[in-house]
Design a protein around this motif. Structure first.
Motif, PDB file in Angstrom:
ATOM      1  N   LEU A 275      25.843  19.746  -1.445  1.00  0.00           N
ATOM      2  CA  LEU A 275      27.004  20.388  -0.834  1.00  0.00           C
ATOM      3  C   LEU A 275      27.765  21.201  -1.875  1.00  0.00           C
ATOM      4  N   PRO A 276      27.977  22.477  -1.630  1.00  0.00           N
ATOM      5  CA  PRO A 276      28.766  23.284  -2.570  1.00  0.00           C
ATOM      6  C   PRO A 276      30.240  22.902  -2.464  1.00  0.00           C
ATOM      7  N   PRO A 277      31.059  23.294  -3.438  1.00  0.00           N
ATOM      8  CA  PRO A 277      32.505  23.052  -3.333  1.00  0.00           C
ATOM      9  C   PRO A 277      33.060  23.652  -2.041  1.00  0.00           C
ATOM     10  N   LEU A 278      34.023  22.951  -1.449  1.00  0.00           N
ATOM     11  CA  LEU A 278      34.655  23.409  -0.208  1.00  0.00           C
ATOM     12  C   LEU A 278      35.755  24.405  -0.560  1.00  0.00           C
ATOM     13  N   GLN A 279      35.618  25.634  -0.095  1.00  0.00           N
ATOM     14  CA  GLN A 279      36.579  26.704  -0.381  1.00  0.00           C
ATOM     15  C   GLN A 279      37.483  26.911   0.836  1.00  0.00           C
ATOM     16  N   ILE A 280      38.808  26.848   0.613  1.00  0.00           N
ATOM     17  CA  ILE A 280      39.775  27.064   1.691  1.00  0.00           C
ATOM     18  C   ILE A 280      40.715  28.183   1.264  1.00  0.00           C
ATOM     19  N   SER A 281      40.659  29.301   1.943  1.00  0.00           N
ATOM     20  CA  SER A 281      41.489  30.451   1.601  1.00  0.00           C
ATOM     21  C   SER A 281      42.886  30.304   2.194  1.00  0.00           C
ATOM     22  N   GLN A 282      43.844  31.035   1.641  1.00  0.00           N
ATOM     23  CA  GLN A 282      45.201  31.042   2.181  1.00  0.00           C
ATOM     24  C   GLN A 282      45.200  31.619   3.596  1.00  0.00           C
ATOM     25  N   ALA A 283      44.324  32.576   3.844  1.00  0.00           N
ATOM     26  CA  ALA A 283      44.238  33.168   5.194  1.00  0.00           C
ATOM     27  C   ALA A 283      43.815  32.115   6.216  1.00  0.00           C
ATOM     28  N   TRP A 284      42.899  31.235   5.832  1.00  0.00           N
ATOM     29  CA  TRP A 284      42.448  30.169   6.729  1.00  0.00           C
ATOM     30  C   TRP A 284      43.595  29.205   7.012  1.00  0.00           C
TER      31      TRP A 284
END
Length: 482
Positions: free
Chosen positions: A282-291
């Protein structure tokens, strides 16, 4: 305020809550999460970690985590890591659980609630995404056990507090508030009987000012009633052990509701025992400010925001506002009532008082209340305009509740509950009572307030309870002063 001591000991409790997320499929596979299916019919090769399978993150589960972080005022990590938590158990087919360790998705935050009329705040350490294990089924009558892997891979958020809780009552109040939040924002159905909302309580005791004591973790508390019983028993047990000269051993324990006791299940592991390491699949979980902003825009008004609005818009005390936002249904009922009658505090009093008392007695929710918000508002309007007294209102409410009639004014008319607001007729009764109770009049003028209440009682009796109490008080005081 200092913590309550039990036999000279301070109680220290931290909570870990597993909230099953309201997704249609599992956290790393497309297997369904429906409750009650035949054993082992909802476990895919991914859930079983068969060779050649790879996990794929469920976007909906991540959105649930974002919503929780927003609701609790937490930091939502722009990047978080999944790890393998290694341990062997028959219902864990992989030999490890995919969880988060060093960098969880939700960090910090707090949960505030009222215990009685005192406001409490519990700080949160973290909330991390993870998969559930399967379930061991024990058939004692045939001496066999089986494994149901339907739950394996079900998405969970584990919500962990600081050790801020100081009593079983506070623990239950915290758990109820957290339960309200996760169901309010729609990330968990909160069904404790089905295991959707499970709490673990880490309990220890210490002398005031001493270092934290050794904790024992009570696992899988799935009712608020049992939660309080289990914690109370564990507190008593630990104090007795210490007083008898025994050291508390760190352990995981279960609560037996039949005996009302906790019993040790296994020694408690530490993080090092699980040999955490980043999951290579599993790659790192990326959470954007837009999300995050997108999820914030989709969320309904939060309970704490709504409570603040009730204070600002309706002039309610903070306690009332917090109580009325215990559920969306109750908040909506209050707001509809308050807007219709224009008497927010009276509406709050009736909803928190008589209405809640009857709902609790019938073990039902406000959605099923036989008295509608419109009916309650109509009744409160008649109290406010002086048509009926508070005592008469109770008779009206009872008639509405039992379905005797749906029309407030019709009930008032049929039962003859209108207050006597004719000052001329009321003055005549007051004059007669004063004339017939010279002793009470003299006692009142000598400074005895109880004599005034006795006169009011006589006037209400003479009017058959129909006199307006406030009007009686004002006219009587005026006449006695003259």
């Amino acid at each position: 305020m200092s913590a309550k001591l039990i036999h000279g000991y301070e109680v220290v409790i931290g909570f870990e809550t597993h909230a099953q997320l309201a997704t249609q499929s599992k956290i790393f596979s497309r297997s369904p999460t429906a409750f009650g299916a035949e054993p082992n019919t909802q476990a895919s090769p991914v859930d079983l970690a068969l060779p050649g399978t790879l996990p794929v993150m469920n976007r909906k589960a991540v959105e649930c985590a974002i919503k929780l972080g927003l609701a609790l005022g937490s930091h939502i990590a722009p990047e978080s890591i999944f790890a393998r938590k290694n341990y062997f158990y028959p219902d864990l087919p992989k030999g490890y659980q995919i969880s988060q360790f060093e960098i969880p998705v939700v960090q910090g935050g707090e949960v505030s609630f009222f215990l009685g009329d005192e406001k409490k705040t519990v700080r949160l350490v973290r909330a991390h995404l993870e998969e559930d294990a399967g379930k061991s089924l024990h058939e004692d009558f045939i001496g066999q056990s089986g494994i149901d892997l339907n739950r394996a891979g079900t998405p969970l958020l584990e919500i962990v507090t600081e050790p801020d809780i100081r009593s079983s009552e506070e623990a239950v109040a915290y758990a109820k508030e957290l339960h309200k939040i996760v169901t309010w924002i729609g990330i968990c159905d909160g069904n404790m009987q089905e295991g959707s909302f499970r709490c673990d309580a880490n309990v220890s005791v210490r002398k005031p000012g001493a270092p934290l004591g050794t904790r024992r973790e009570i696992k899988n508390l799935n009712s608020f009633k049992f939660m309080q019983q289990a914690i109370d028993y564990e507190i008593r047990w630990q104090i007795e052990q210490i007083e008898d000269g025994h050291a508390i051993q760190q352990a995981t324990v279960l609560f037996d509701p039949d005996t009302g006791e906790t019993r040790a299940m296994r020694t408690k592991e530490d993080a090092a025992d699980y040999r955490y390491f980043p999951d290579p699949d599993l790659p790192p979980l990326q959470i954007s400010q837009a999300w995050i902003d997108e999820q914030r825009a989709q969320m309904a008004e939060l309970p704490r925001t709504m409570a603040a609005r009730f204070v600002a818009d309706y002039g309610l005390p903070e306690y009332d506002a917090t109580t009325l936002t215990q559920s969306k249904a109750m908040a909506a009922y209050f707001e509809a009532t308050a807007k219709a009658c224009g008497q927010a505090k009276l509406a709050s009093n009736w909803i928190m008082g008589e209405l809640s008392r009857r709902l609790n007695a019938g073990e039902t929710g406000i959605e099923s209340a036989p008295v509608t918000a419109a009916q309650l508002a109509a009744m409160i309007a008649r109290i406010a305009d002086g048509t009926i007294s508070n005592n008469a209102a109770k008779q009206v409410f009872d008639a509405l509740w039992t379905g005797e009639s749906a029309d407030v004014d019709a009930i008032i008319e049929a039962k003859g509950l209108k207050q006597m607001n004719d000052s001329g007729a009321l003055e005549k009764i007051i004059d007669e009572v004063i004339a017939a109770n010279a002793d009470n009049v003299a006692q009142f003028r000598a400074g005895k307030d109880k004599a005034f209440n006795a006169l009011v009682g006589q006037i209400m009796k003479a009017s058959k309870g129909k006199a307006n109490p406030q009007q009686v008080n004002d006219l009587l005081r005026a006449k006695l002063a003259a």
